[in-house]
Design a protein around this motif. Structure first.
Motif, PDB file in Angstrom:
ATOM      1  N   LYS A  30      40.668  41.713  46.694  1.00 51.92           N
ATOM      2  CA  LYS A  30      39.829  42.804  46.187  1.00 51.92           C
ATOM      3  C   LYS A  30      40.474  44.195  46.303  1.00 51.92           C
ATOM      4  O   LYS A  30      40.345  44.995  45.375  1.00 51.92           O
ATOM      5  N   GLY A  77      39.264  48.127  39.383  1.00 56.96           N
ATOM      6  CA  GLY A  77      38.546  46.897  39.087  1.00 56.96           C
ATOM      7  C   GLY A  77      37.880  46.308  40.309  1.00 56.96           C
ATOM      8  O   GLY A  77      37.902  46.873  41.393  1.00 56.96           O
ATOM      9  N   THR A  92      33.421  39.686  41.599  1.00 54.20           N
ATOM     10  CA  THR A  92      32.207  39.173  42.218  1.00 54.20           C
ATOM     11  C   THR A  92      32.281  37.649  42.238  1.00 54.20           C
ATOM     12  O   THR A  92      32.566  37.030  41.204  1.00 54.20           O
ATOM     13  N   GLN A 115      33.431  36.776  38.496  1.00 52.78           N
ATOM     14  CA  GLN A 115      33.232  37.704  37.392  1.00 52.78           C
ATOM     15  C   GLN A 115      34.032  38.961  37.689  1.00 52.78           C
ATOM     16  O   GLN A 115      33.868  39.566  38.746  1.00 52.78           O
ATOM     17  N   GLN A 154      35.012  42.789  37.395  1.00 47.96           N
ATOM     18  CA  GLN A 154      34.191  43.988  37.267  1.00 47.96           C
ATOM     19  C   GLN A 154      35.076  45.198  36.976  1.00 47.96           C
ATOM     20  O   GLN A 154      36.289  45.149  37.153  1.00 47.96           O
ATOM     21  N   GLY A 155      34.447  46.282  36.602  1.00 46.78           N
ATOM     22  CA  GLY A 155      35.150  47.547  36.408  1.00 46.78           C
ATOM     23  C   GLY A 155      36.263  47.445  35.385  1.00 46.78           C
ATOM     24  O   GLY A 155      36.105  46.819  34.338  1.00 46.78           O
ATOM     25  N   CYS A 184      38.869  45.761  35.382  1.00 43.53           N
ATOM     26  CA  CYS A 184      39.398  44.404  35.178  1.00 43.53           C
ATOM     27  C   CYS A 184      38.662  43.669  34.060  1.00 43.53           C
ATOM     28  O   CYS A 184      39.230  42.813  33.398  1.00 43.53           O
ATOM     29  N   HIS A 185      37.387  44.015  33.870  1.00 40.89           N
ATOM     30  CA  HIS A 185      36.594  43.380  32.815  1.00 40.89           C
ATOM     31  C   HIS A 185      37.152  43.787  31.454  1.00 40.89           C
ATOM     32  O   HIS A 185      37.222  44.959  31.122  1.00 40.89           O
ATOM     33  N   SER A 213      36.680  32.353  35.278  1.00 42.98           N
ATOM     34  CA  SER A 213      36.083  33.662  35.052  1.00 42.98           C
ATOM     35  C   SER A 213      34.899  33.544  34.103  1.00 42.98           C
ATOM     36  O   SER A 213      35.003  32.925  33.040  1.00 42.98           O
ATOM     37  N   ILE A 266      31.107  39.128  31.767  1.00 49.24           N
ATOM     38  CA  ILE A 266      29.878  39.890  31.986  1.00 49.24           C
ATOM     39  C   ILE A 266      28.968  39.689  30.776  1.00 49.24           C
ATOM     40  O   ILE A 266      29.420  39.699  29.635  1.00 49.24           O
TER      41      ILE A 266
END
Length: 92
Positions: A21, A29, A32, A44, A46-47, A49-50, A79, A82
């Motif tokens: 992380k 990024g 979760t 998943q 996030q940020g 990285c999505h 993965s 979102i």
């Protein structure tokens, strides 16, 4: 075959993901953990990285590699985008 139950894997996976992380956070990024089923770790991004063009490489050579080093070489990371309707109970 992975010699652990999904419940036994959970604390080890969480600890291993905690190592990854900070690397993701450096690029804005995050990650979760959604759950574990039959040795498959569902996450998943996030940020930043999505939707990133390097996301698949990050998952394979960053996240999955770390889990395999720390826990077991047969673990797999999947993965979940979102906005996807994801339900662990519906997985076969």
């Amino acid at each position: 075959m992975i010699p652990f139950t999904d419940d036994e894997l959970l604390p080890a996976v969480e600890k291993s993901l905690d190592k990854v992380k900070p690397m993701l956070a450096l690029d804005g990024g995050g990650l979760t953990l959604l759950g574990i089923k039959d040795g498959k770790v569902f996450v998943q991004l996030q940020g930043a990285c999505h939707g990133c063009s390097s996301a698949s490489q990050t998952l394979k050579y960053g996240v999955e590699r770390q889990l395999r080093i720390d826990i077991h070489p047969e673990l797999e990371v999947i993965s979940i985008p979102i906005g996807t309707d994801f339900d662990m109970d519906k997985l076969v």
